[in-house]
Structures are given as C-alpha cells and as structure tokens.
Design a protein around this motif. Structure first.
Motif, PDB file in Angstrom:
ATOM      1  N   GLY A   8       0.803  -1.210   0.000  1.00 38.58           N
ATOM      2  CA  GLY A   8       0.000   0.000   0.000  1.00 38.58           C
ATOM      3  C   GLY A   8       0.837   1.261   0.000  1.00 38.58           C
ATOM      4  N   TYR A   9       0.219   2.358  -0.437  1.00 40.39           N
ATOM      5  CA  TYR A   9       0.865   3.661  -0.418  1.00 40.39           C
ATOM      6  C   TYR A   9       0.616   4.352   0.918  1.00 40.39           C
ATOM      7  CZ  TYR A   9       0.863   3.073  -5.523  1.00 40.39           C
ATOM      8  OH  TYR A   9       1.040   2.612  -6.795  1.00 40.39           O
ATOM      9  N   LYS A  10       1.541   5.208   1.285  1.00 38.30           N
ATOM     10  CA  LYS A  10       1.338   6.108   2.416  1.00 38.30           C
ATOM     11  C   LYS A  10       0.850   7.442   1.846  1.00 38.30           C
ATOM     12  CE  LYS A  10       4.159   5.937   5.874  1.00 38.30           C
ATOM     13  NZ  LYS A  10       5.350   6.109   6.750  1.00 38.30           N
ATOM     14  N   ILE A  11      -0.388   7.801   2.174  1.00 35.68           N
ATOM     15  CA  ILE A  11      -1.058   8.940   1.540  1.00 35.68           C
ATOM     16  C   ILE A  11      -1.350  10.015   2.574  1.00 35.68           C
ATOM     17  CG2 ILE A  11      -3.106   9.659   0.242  1.00 35.68           C
ATOM     18  CD1 ILE A  11      -3.323   6.573  -0.508  1.00 35.68           C
ATOM     19  N   GLN A  12      -0.940  11.230   2.276  1.00 39.58           N
ATOM     20  CA  GLN A  12      -1.307  12.382   3.104  1.00 39.58           C
ATOM     21  C   GLN A  12      -2.369  13.168   2.362  1.00 39.58           C
ATOM     22  OE1 GLN A  12       1.873  14.970   4.360  1.00 39.58           O
ATOM     23  NE2 GLN A  12       0.489  16.520   5.154  1.00 39.58           N
ATOM     24  N   MET A  13      -3.574  13.195   2.928  1.00 43.60           N
ATOM     25  CA  MET A  13      -4.651  13.994   2.359  1.00 43.60           C
ATOM     26  C   MET A  13      -4.669  15.361   3.033  1.00 43.60           C
ATOM     27  SD  MET A  13      -8.021  11.770   1.497  1.00 43.60           S
ATOM     28  CE  MET A  13      -7.991  10.511   0.221  1.00 43.60           C
ATOM     29  N   ILE A  14      -4.912  16.380   2.235  1.00 43.23           N
ATOM     30  CA  ILE A  14      -5.074  17.741   2.745  1.00 43.23           C
ATOM     31  C   ILE A  14      -6.499  18.171   2.439  1.00 43.23           C
ATOM     32  CG2 ILE A  14      -4.241  20.113   2.674  1.00 43.23           C
ATOM     33  CD1 ILE A  14      -1.571  19.018   1.641  1.00 43.23           C
ATOM     34  N   ALA A  15      -7.273  18.426   3.495  1.00 45.92           N
ATOM     35  CA  ALA A  15      -8.689  18.781   3.349  1.00 45.92           C
ATOM     36  C   ALA A  15      -8.930  20.128   4.032  1.00 45.92           C
ATOM     37  CB  ALA A  15      -9.568  17.694   3.960  1.00 45.92           C
ATOM     38  N   PRO A  16      -8.856  21.228   3.262  1.00 41.84           N
ATOM     39  CA  PRO A  16      -9.050  22.557   3.845  1.00 41.84           C
ATOM     40  C   PRO A  16     -10.520  22.853   4.083  1.00 41.84           C
ATOM     41  CG  PRO A  16      -8.605  22.751   1.512  1.00 41.84           C
ATOM     42  CD  PRO A  16      -8.524  21.291   1.836  1.00 41.84           C
ATOM     43  N   THR A  17     -11.083  22.155   5.045  1.00 41.81           N
ATOM     44  CA  THR A  17     -12.499  22.262   5.370  1.00 41.81           C
ATOM     45  C   THR A  17     -12.696  21.691   6.776  1.00 41.81           C
ATOM     46  OG1 THR A  17     -14.716  21.671   4.617  1.00 41.81           O
ATOM     47  CG2 THR A  17     -13.005  20.025   4.300  1.00 41.81           C
ATOM     48  N   SER A  18     -13.915  21.753   7.287  1.00 42.48           N
ATOM     49  CA  SER A  18     -14.185  21.292   8.655  1.00 42.48           C
ATOM     50  C   SER A  18     -14.553  19.816   8.629  1.00 42.48           C
ATOM     51  CB  SER A  18     -15.320  22.120   9.267  1.00 42.48           C
ATOM     52  OG  SER A  18     -15.044  23.489   9.194  1.00 42.48           O
ATOM     53  N   PHE A  19     -13.640  18.992   8.204  1.00 42.16           N
ATOM     54  CA  PHE A  19     -13.885  17.562   8.059  1.00 42.16           C
ATOM     55  C   PHE A  19     -14.040  16.893   9.436  1.00 42.16           C
ATOM     56  CE2 PHE A  19     -12.361  13.183   7.577  1.00 42.16           C
ATOM     57  CZ  PHE A  19     -13.136  12.751   6.526  1.00 42.16           C
ATOM     58  N   ALA A  25     -18.211  16.919   8.159  1.00 43.98           N
ATOM     59  CA  ALA A  25     -19.346  17.791   8.448  1.00 43.98           C
ATOM     60  C   ALA A  25     -20.593  17.450   7.642  1.00 43.98           C
ATOM     61  CB  ALA A  25     -18.950  19.245   8.201  1.00 43.98           C
ATOM     62  N   ASP A  26     -20.755  16.198   7.222  1.00 48.81           N
ATOM     63  CA  ASP A  26     -22.005  15.729   6.613  1.00 48.81           C
ATOM     64  C   ASP A  26     -22.427  16.526   5.384  1.00 48.81           C
ATOM     65  OD1 ASP A  26     -22.651  13.695   8.729  1.00 48.81           O
ATOM     66  OD2 ASP A  26     -22.796  15.481   9.982  1.00 48.81           O
ATOM     67  N   THR A  27     -21.481  16.903   4.539  1.00 46.29           N
ATOM     68  CA  THR A  27     -21.804  17.560   3.265  1.00 46.29           C
ATOM     69  C   THR A  27     -21.218  16.730   2.124  1.00 46.29           C
ATOM     70  OG1 THR A  27     -19.799  18.920   3.128  1.00 46.29           O
ATOM     71  CG2 THR A  27     -21.653  19.806   4.413  1.00 46.29           C
ATOM     72  N   GLY A  28     -21.643  17.049   0.893  1.00 44.97           N
ATOM     73  CA  GLY A  28     -21.228  16.255  -0.253  1.00 44.97           C
ATOM     74  C   GLY A  28     -19.731  16.184  -0.449  1.00 44.97           C
ATOM     75  N   CYS A  29     -19.041  17.304  -0.307  1.00 46.34           N
ATOM     76  CA  CYS A  29     -17.580  17.338  -0.429  1.00 46.34           C
ATOM     77  C   CYS A  29     -16.946  16.400   0.585  1.00 46.34           C
ATOM     78  CB  CYS A  29     -17.086  18.768  -0.239  1.00 46.34           C
ATOM     79  SG  CYS A  29     -15.316  18.928   0.043  1.00 46.34           S
ATOM     80  N   ILE A  47     -14.651  12.753   0.277  1.00 50.52           N
ATOM     81  CA  ILE A  47     -13.369  12.539   0.958  1.00 50.52           C
ATOM     82  C   ILE A  47     -13.425  11.288   1.822  1.00 50.52           C
ATOM     83  CG2 ILE A  47     -11.752  13.504   2.644  1.00 50.52           C
ATOM     84  CD1 ILE A  47     -12.651  16.298   1.704  1.00 50.52           C
ATOM     85  N   LEU A  48     -14.483  11.151   2.614  1.00 48.79           N
ATOM     86  CA  LEU A  48     -14.595  10.023   3.539  1.00 48.79           C
ATOM     87  C   LEU A  48     -14.689   8.699   2.796  1.00 48.79           C
ATOM     88  CD1 LEU A  48     -14.914   8.955   6.425  1.00 48.79           C
ATOM     89  CD2 LEU A  48     -17.388   9.370   6.217  1.00 48.79           C
ATOM     90  N   GLU A  49     -15.498   8.643   1.739  1.00 51.13           N
ATOM     91  CA  GLU A  49     -15.637   7.396   1.005  1.00 51.13           C
ATOM     92  C   GLU A  49     -14.332   7.015   0.306  1.00 51.13           C
ATOM     93  OE1 GLU A  49     -17.899   5.231   1.085  1.00 51.13           O
ATOM     94  OE2 GLU A  49     -19.777   6.198   1.715  1.00 51.13           O
ATOM     95  N   GLU A  50     -13.580   8.004  -0.163  1.00 51.14           N
ATOM     96  CA  GLU A  50     -12.260   7.709  -0.732  1.00 51.14           C
ATOM     97  C   GLU A  50     -11.346   7.119   0.332  1.00 51.14           C
ATOM     98  OE1 GLU A  50     -11.806  11.003  -4.366  1.00 51.14           O
ATOM     99  OE2 GLU A  50     -10.800  11.348  -2.447  1.00 51.14           O
ATOM    100  N   ILE A  51     -11.365   7.710   1.525  1.00 56.57           N
ATOM    101  CA  ILE A  51     -10.519   7.204   2.613  1.00 56.57           C
ATOM    102  C   ILE A  51     -10.883   5.774   2.963  1.00 56.57           C
ATOM    103  CG2 ILE A  51      -9.950   7.481   5.069  1.00 56.57           C
ATOM    104  CD1 ILE A  51     -10.395  10.515   4.650  1.00 56.57           C
ATOM    105  N   TRP A  52     -12.168   5.512   3.154  1.00 57.91           N
ATOM    106  CA  TRP A  52     -12.600   4.153   3.495  1.00 57.91           C
ATOM    107  C   TRP A  52     -12.186   3.148   2.422  1.00 57.91           C
ATOM    108  CZ3 TRP A  52     -18.214   5.642   5.323  1.00 57.91           C
ATOM    109  CH2 TRP A  52     -18.184   5.980   6.686  1.00 57.91           C
ATOM    110  N   SER A  53     -12.348   3.516   1.159  1.00 57.30           N
ATOM    111  CA  SER A  53     -11.987   2.617   0.062  1.00 57.30           C
ATOM    112  C   SER A  53     -10.481   2.347   0.050  1.00 57.30           C
ATOM    113  CB  SER A  53     -12.427   3.203  -1.279  1.00 57.30           C
ATOM    114  OG  SER A  53     -13.824   3.379  -1.330  1.00 57.30           O
TER     115      SER A  53
END
Length: 463
Positions: A2-13, A15-19, A23-29
């Motif tokens: 597996g890869y070691k991935i650093q995600m940068i999410a400039p938002t209030s992650f 927060a139950d919105t589409g964006c 992000i969350l579904e990508e992380i889970w996958s």
C-alpha cells in the motif's frame, strides 16, 4: 504494497456535506485496499472512527463548522499549512492527495520542501474556485477582485501532477476555461455505497420508516418530496420553497422534507411566511450514518442546485435509494442521470413545481424510474470502481515521476561507460540493453535501428 497517503482537506472535516462524503468514502476505500491514509484538516469537525485525522492549531474565537467561501479561511489555511508540513516531515508520504484549490496550494510547496518533488501532488478538484466564490456571493464578476481570482485559480491548476475531477463537465471546464492539458486531467465520478444507501427491504426497515414519518408529523396520505444537502440560494433552497408554495393549492398532498444546514431557522421563517408550515419541515443536519434512514421517507427526491460547475454527490445517493429525481437541467445532472432524470428549466420555480407535480401524480412512472435508477447505481456507481481508478492514477503518476528522474541521469557510452560527448546521445533517450561488457564491467547499450527493435525500453542511468 500500500501507499502512504497524506490527504489535505481545507475544510471542517467531517461535516455531513457532499464534499466531505467524497473525501470520507475515498478514505474508506483506500483503507480497505491496504493503503495508509492521514488527513490534515481544520481544527473543527467531527472525528470518524478508524480515520486518522490531524487537525490544525485551534482558533478559539471560531468554533463553528466552516461551509463555503469565507475570510476566515485565510488564517485557517495558514494554520493548516503548518500542520501539513509537520505531518509530512514526520510521516514522509508517498503521495499528497489534496482536496479543493486551497489544498492544492498547500500541497505544492509541501512536496518540494520535504520530498524534493518525489511525492506527487494529486488535486481532487470538486469545482471551479471562482465559480464557488460567485455562488457564495464572496466575489462579484464585475468586481475588482474577479480577474485576480481567476489568475490565481489558473496558477493553482498548473501546480499538481494530476487533477481528478468528480464529473466530465468539470474536466471540460478545466480544458476550455483554464487550458489544462488532456493528460493532466482524469475524471473519477462521484460514487455511492449501494449497500448503505438502499430502499427499505425488510419488514423492520419499513416499520422504522413508518415510525419516523409519525415522529415527524407526516400524515399517511401525504406524498413526500425529500431533499438532503446544504441550505443556500445557490443550492436552490429558495426556489424549492417557491415551488412548494405553488403546489400548496395545486397538489395539497405534496409534503416537503428539506434536510440539511446551515440557516435552518431562517429558512423555517421563510417557509412560514409563505404559508408552508403545514407542508414543509426542516429536520436540520442529518448525520451521514442516518442519511439513508431519512431518505427512505421520500416518494421522490429533488436536486435543485443552481451551480453549473460543482458536482452533485447527493444525486448518486438518491439513485441508490431508488428515488426518482427532479432536478434543474444542468450538465452535471445530465451526466449522472442521463435519460432517467426529470428535468426542469434552470432557476424556474414554475418548471420545478410542474415536474414535481407530474411525477408525484404518475405512480407507474415513479416505480419504473425507481427500479432503473437503483439498478444503474448498483451496476455502475459503486466505490469499488472508483478505488481501482484512483489507484491507477496513483500508479501512473508515480511511474511518471520515476521516468522523469531516470531521464535526468547522465547516459553512458557502450564501449567505455563514459558520458557520451555532447550531441551523440541525449539524456533519457530510450536504448536497448545489450548486457555487461567483459572488458570493463559496464552495462552496454545501443540505439535501436527501428521501432520494431524497441521491445523493452529503458532509460540511461536506470538500474
């Protein structure tokens, strides 16, 4: 491996919105596939069990969830940059996966300062930055800051090694408006977990839905229209209420469940002023894990988003739930729904009301659309497909980095191992490996005599 991935999410992650859902579904996958993911995000937001989140320095005077454009994001992003540098220094990621334009801006210097460009920057693009600022009235098209903002967006779009868009429409915007090269942009469409988002299938689930209807005060004879997302003018919330007012006398059995935030109190007051207090309710912010439970209330769903550039992740959720969708006629809606969508003229409350009324009145059409939409979501829109596409983007981008590195190495003469004289051999030119010279111990190469001889291409200086 597996890869070691650093995600940068400039938002209030989170927060139950589409964006945030994307992000969350990508992380889970990615986690399910064995990759190691760390998310750098703002100081506020909900933690998700099993997701490693590194938050920026707390800002005590601003605790609320940040949605959309805001002047507060200037210092939020400064704090997030510091946290991202710290995390990258400690974890040495293989890949920097940045969401939104601010994330790409933070990620660009990060990869050069800490990894000398070895870690590629992947930009997860969810819409035009300047278009979003216009939608949120943070920017005016005829104002003095519009052209500088467009110039900054163009600059950011050139920073990543690869750009991922959530729709083909967004990719077209990048190509046509921002002159992005074809090989820079790849589309990985918004997806849905059809196991989590599904219609009520068991007697217990149907009983739970009936119970929730009673709790919310929805009479048994009402036909329910559901909406789940942000509440804002550019999301079409105001137009949806206008359409509901038109249907008050035209279709009294229509009942609207408008779920989401912010501005629940102000929209409730607006609905009351329109005389809709007995046919419109605002349950407020719905936790993501409860979204399917609430969507099961609906006979149909609406997606009246006014933006023509942003994605529309809620539509894939509606489809998986088997909910027929009435939406404005935008490229994104057409891309997701195709012939299975029910379209209204963009921005027209009258057209929206008519399409809602016609669909609620046609039970046979609703049932057929429900069946086809659910089948399409299960067949084409699962996150397993998106995972394969995302891993392929990672693999190709890393290989491109390695090829560039190899091309930067000096070449060697076949007879002596010395550098070729200038003009005899260009660095990085593909040659054929002949083996090791007995007299010198050096690898020997030759230029191919024709394309048919190039079967296994290597680059000079590469092991």
């Amino acid at each position: 491996m597996g890869y070691k991935i650093q995600m940068i999410a400039p938002t209030s992650f989170f927060a139950d919105t589409g964006c945030h859902v994307r992000i969350l579904e990508e992380i889970w996958s990615l986690q399910d596939a064995g990759h190691d993911v760390t998310v750098c995000t703002y100081h506020m937001g909900n933690d998700i069990e099993g997701v490693r989140v590194k938050r920026s320095l707390d800002v005590p005077w601003h605790k609320g969830v940040q949605v959309g454009s805001s002047r507060h994001k200037l210092y939020f992003d400064a704090m997030l940059t510091l946290k991202s540098i710290q995390v990258a220094w400690q974890e040495k990621p293989d890949i920097i996966h940045a969401h939104l334009h601010e994330g790409a801006l933070i990620g660009f210097p990060l990869k050069w300062i800490l990894r000398r460009g070895k870690a590629p920057l992947i930009f997860d693009y969810q819409g035009s930055m300047t278009s979003e600022m216009l939608d949120h009235h943070f920017l005016r098209k005829n104002g003095p800051f519009y052209k500088p903002a467009v110039a900054i967006e163009k600059l950011i779009n050139r920073m990543p090694d690869r750009i991922i868009t959530s729709t083909h429409n967004a990719a077209n915007v990048l190509h046509k408006k921002f002159n992005a090269p074809d090989d820079l942009v790849v589309t990985i469409s918004d997806r849905v977990n059809p196991t989590r988002f599904r219609p009520a299938e068991t007697a217990d689930e149907r009983a739970e839905t009936a119970k929730l209807r009673r709790q919310l005060g929805i009479a048994p004879d009402r036909k329910v229209v559901v909406y789940l997302g942000l509440l804002a003018p550019y999301q079409g919330t105001n137009v949806l209420l206008e359409a509901a007012q038109m249907l008050k006398t035209e279709m009294p059995e229509a009942f609207f469940v408008i779920m989401g935030y912010p501005g629940v109190e102000s929209y409730s007051r607006l609905a009351e002023s329109l005389g809709l207090q007995d046919r419109v309710i605002f349950p407020g912010r719905i936790p993501y894990e409860q979204a399917a439970r609430y969507l099961r209330l609906g006979d149909i769903a609406v997606a009246p988003k006014m933006s023509e550039t942003e994605g529309a992740g809620k539509i894939t959720n509606y489809m998986a739930m088997g909910l027929p969708v009435v939406c404005f006629d935008t490229p994104v809606s057409r891309e997701l729904l195709g012939d299975l969508g029910v379209y209204a003229e963009l921005g027209s409350a009258r057209a929206l009301a008519d399409q809602i009324k016609n669909l609620l009145a046609d039970e046979a059409r609703r049932h057929e659309l429900s069946r086809q939409l659910r089948a399409k979501a299960v067949r084409e829109m699962g996150w397993d497909g998106a995972l394969r596409e995302l891993e392929e983007v990672y693999r190709q981008t890393l290989q491109g980095k390695q090829a560039k590195k190899a091309a930067s190495q000096p070449s060697f003469a076949a007879d002596s191992g010395r550098d070729h004289p200038e003009g005899e051999q260009a660095w990085g030119k593909p040659l054929l490996h002949l083996g090791v010279a007995a007299d010198s111990g050096h690898d020997c190469y030759k230029e191919p005599e024709g394309p048919e001889e190039v079967k296994e291409e290597i680059y000079l200086g590469e092991d």
